[in-house]
Design an enzyme around this catalytic site. Structure first.
Site, short mmCIF file in Angstrom:
data_model
loop_
_atom_site.label_atom_id
_atom_site.label_comp_id
_atom_site.label_asym_id
_atom_site.label_seq_id
_atom_site.Cartn_x
_atom_site.Cartn_y
_atom_site.Cartn_z
N LEU A 83 28.71 47.80 12.80
CA LEU A 83 29.10 49.20 12.65
C LEU A 83 27.93 50.03 13.16
CD1 LEU A 83 30.59 49.26 9.02
CD2 LEU A 83 31.86 49.32 11.17
N ASP A 84 28.21 51.12 13.86
CA ASP A 84 27.10 51.94 14.33
C ASP A 84 26.40 52.60 13.14
OD1 ASP A 84 28.03 54.80 13.92
OD2 ASP A 84 29.65 54.11 15.23
N LYS A 85 25.23 53.12 13.38
CA LYS A 85 24.35 53.62 12.32
C LYS A 85 25.04 54.67 11.44
CE LYS A 85 20.82 56.11 13.63
NZ LYS A 85 20.93 57.42 12.95
N ASP A 86 25.88 55.52 12.05
CA ASP A 86 26.49 56.63 11.30
C ASP A 86 27.84 56.29 10.70
OD1 ASP A 86 24.36 58.38 11.78
OD2 ASP A 86 25.13 58.84 13.78
N THR A 87 28.34 55.08 10.95
CA THR A 87 29.61 54.65 10.37
C THR A 87 29.35 53.86 9.09
OG1 THR A 87 30.69 54.57 12.52
CG2 THR A 87 31.72 53.31 10.76
#
Length: 238
Positions: free
Chosen positions: A104-108
């Site tokens: 998952l990307d950092k902001d998800t």
């Protein structure tokens, strides 16, 4: 029947180290196959017949473990980081070497699976298995039906056309909540899809992978995945 496999794949499946790091491991430590030192990971071995020793000791297959973590925002989905950023392993108390299944990307935020089962990881991330992944999207304003239909039909991104997404409107108003299910695993795919149709995405959370749901698990909390959940996942997808 050929029962051999590449040494780097074998070591990664045992959780000794990531497949991409095997060549470095072989430079730093002594690994022998049938008494002969090995210096490259492409060698084919038969785990049933060959004697494989690391620093003179037999490599024992660890007990497979499976965890579900609710990843908070700002946390990266790797097991280490050269910049010292906090990662998903920061939350799990175990001495077992684990690897995240996909990212998952950092902001998800939301559901991420961590395991030492290399075979299951490969199957879950291989495109041919079409594992459903469901996300909760929080968007600004009311949902535009024309934009949602574009997502449902598949849209063109720079790396190709997406498969149709399944979308349900959960709550609608000045802030709208959607559930979107896809089975691809492209980098930042949901965010790129929303950007392509000009949907103002405020928050993104993964809530389900196959039959495994995040449920009431709070951000930063984790639990073991049950045998029943794994059995359903394997029977329905793998």
């Amino acid at each position: 029947m050929n029962n051999t496999q590449r040494l780097d794949k074998y070591l990664a499946n045992l959780g000794v180290c990531a497949r991409r790091n095997v060549d470095n491991l072989l430079k730093e430590r002594v690994l022998t196959v049938n008494g002969q030192r090995v210096e490259e990971g492409g060698l084919r071995i038969d785990e049933e017949k060959d004697e494989i020793l690391l620093d003179g000791k037999e490599i024992k297959k660890p007990k497979p473990v499976y965890y579900l973590l609710n990843k908070p925002k700002g946390i990266i989905s790797t097991t280490s980081d050269e910049r010292g950023r906090k990662n998903v392993m920061s939350f799990i108390k175990t001495d077992t070497r684990l690897y995240p299944v996909g990212r998952l990307d950092k902001d998800t935020t939301g559901l991420i699976i961590l395991t030492n089962d290399g075979e299951l990881t490969h199957k879950l991330t291989h495109p041919k298995h079409h594992i459903d992944k469901t996300y909760e999207l929080t968007i600004k304003g009311r949902a535009d039906n024309n934009k949602l239909e574009k997502l449902r039909n598949g849209i063109d991104l720079e790396d190709g056309r997406t498969y149709p997404a399944v979308i349900h409107v959960i709550q609608e108003g000045d802030i709208t909540v959607l559930n979107m299910t896809i089975h691809e695993g492209r980098n930042r795919q949901i965010r790129r899809m929303c950007k392509a149709v000009k949907i103002d995405l405020k928050e993104l959370r993964r809530i389900k992978i196959g039959e495994i749901q995040i449920g009431t698990l709070k951000e930063g909390q984790y639990r073991e995945i049950t045998k029943a959940e794994l059995d359903r996942l394997r029977s329905n997808y793998l």
